[in-house]
Write an enzyme that holds these catalytic residues in place. Sequence first.
Site, PDB file in Angstrom:
ATOM      1  N   HIS A  10      69.846  27.278   9.096  1.00 15.72           N
ATOM      2  CA  HIS A  10      69.566  26.247   7.910  1.00 15.72           C
ATOM      3  C   HIS A  10      69.980  24.893   8.094  1.00 15.72           C
ATOM      4  CE1 HIS A  10      68.940  29.808   5.954  1.00 15.72           C
ATOM      5  NE2 HIS A  10      70.203  30.471   5.950  1.00 15.72           N
ATOM      6  N   CYS A  43      70.229  35.960   2.728  1.00 15.68           N
ATOM      7  CA  CYS A  43      70.594  36.319   1.877  1.00 15.68           C
ATOM      8  C   CYS A  43      69.386  37.499   1.041  1.00 15.68           C
ATOM      9  CB  CYS A  43      70.795  35.102   0.720  1.00 15.68           C
ATOM     10  SG  CYS A  43      69.178  33.926   0.724  1.00 15.68           S
TER      11      CYS A  43
END
Length: 444
Positions: A10, A43
């Site tokens: 990320h 996630c």
Amino acid sequence: MKVIVIGCTHAGTAFTVTAKKLYGDKVDITIYEKNDTISFLSCGIALHVGGVVKDPEKLFYSSPKQLSETGANPKMKHEVIDVNTKEKWVLVKNLETGETFKDTYDKLLISSGSWPIIPNIPGIDLEGIKLSKNFYHAQDIINHSKNAKRIAVIGAGYIGVELAEAFKENGKEVMLFDIKDRILSRYLDREFTDILEAELKNNGVELILGEKVVEFKGENNHVSKIITDKGEYNADMVVLAMGFKPNTELFKGKVEMLENGAIKVDKYLHTFENDLFAVGDSAAVWFTPTNSYEYIPLATNAVRMGTIAAYNLFDDTVEYKGTQGTSGVKVYSYNVFTTGISQQFAEERNLDVKTIFTIENNRPEFMPEYEKVYIKIVYDDKTKRILGGQIMSKANVAESINTLSLAISNNMTLVDLAFSDFFFQPHFNKPWNFLNTVALKAIQ
């Protein structure tokens, strides 16, 4: 300017895309990533396991090809194995050929991320014990779980709870273990976890709390039994979800770190050396409720930090204001959100706080449908400054936790929140928003 990026999930992705947009050919960015994928949203693993997300490719929001199209140079299956921060070079190993080579830089971005915590206990290497972090872990979990009947999830944090629900939805027998006596104890206080534990039990998840796993036993080199300090349990598959630790071994003794290896950074995300940045799960974050460095590995932190580091590549222009650690999870019918500190966190740190808890309805009672909202505020006993909040409801009240996050970030007090201006319309809320209500209750 020549920039090297170590790791590209990320934070590395956000940095690269932003830097190329801002500076174009003024920056020559080389990315060294030991995997062959980038930007995977871990996630989403439980959503994939549970069949909500059918195509795991959709859990990627970028790719090496897309980064190449920005003008960056992503080198996949390349691992940085040594760094000299004084002479500004890295030693890189091509994992496909075995070749090693040096590369130099003007600026270095450490975005090496994190890795699941793996306990050093007997039997940990048995087949059938899985990790939950990247794309390949997700595929391994799904493939192995097809033939598993009784699955154990070790760790009752967000990932553990979500996986337990996903496995149960797939018709498996599920055990959820945690060394603490409550689920989600890092995030929520007992008023919330009592309800969520009942929800899990009512849906058939077996909770084994307050027990420490001390050994795994197997048959034919495959896990078959979990031994805790209080009992023994049969399982034919285990998923470790015990949290994460920073991937920062290369930098020990070279930069300032927390005890767990998270790298400390200044307000412009330098490691106290202007040519060295650390972002994402490899870095400690400035936790605004307590004004302290903490380790809070969240994708939101990573994306924000990577973007800010890009803005500060040439000059210190954008300050990193820190984080409130705002997060959320869905547990069956309940939507659960938290920001800042909990009462348990405050007690562990001996902070002088008070709390207020209330249950409100999200809409007026004359409406055909309304849901309970459980809300708790943690605040400084002397200044009445808001330090944390927890919200839970079967209704979608997600944006309210962002409001509380801003309240903490801006040092708002209970009085500020009690009389904040929130709109009213019966389809959405009540004349006194539940955020007003809980604060009013505390000051009356």
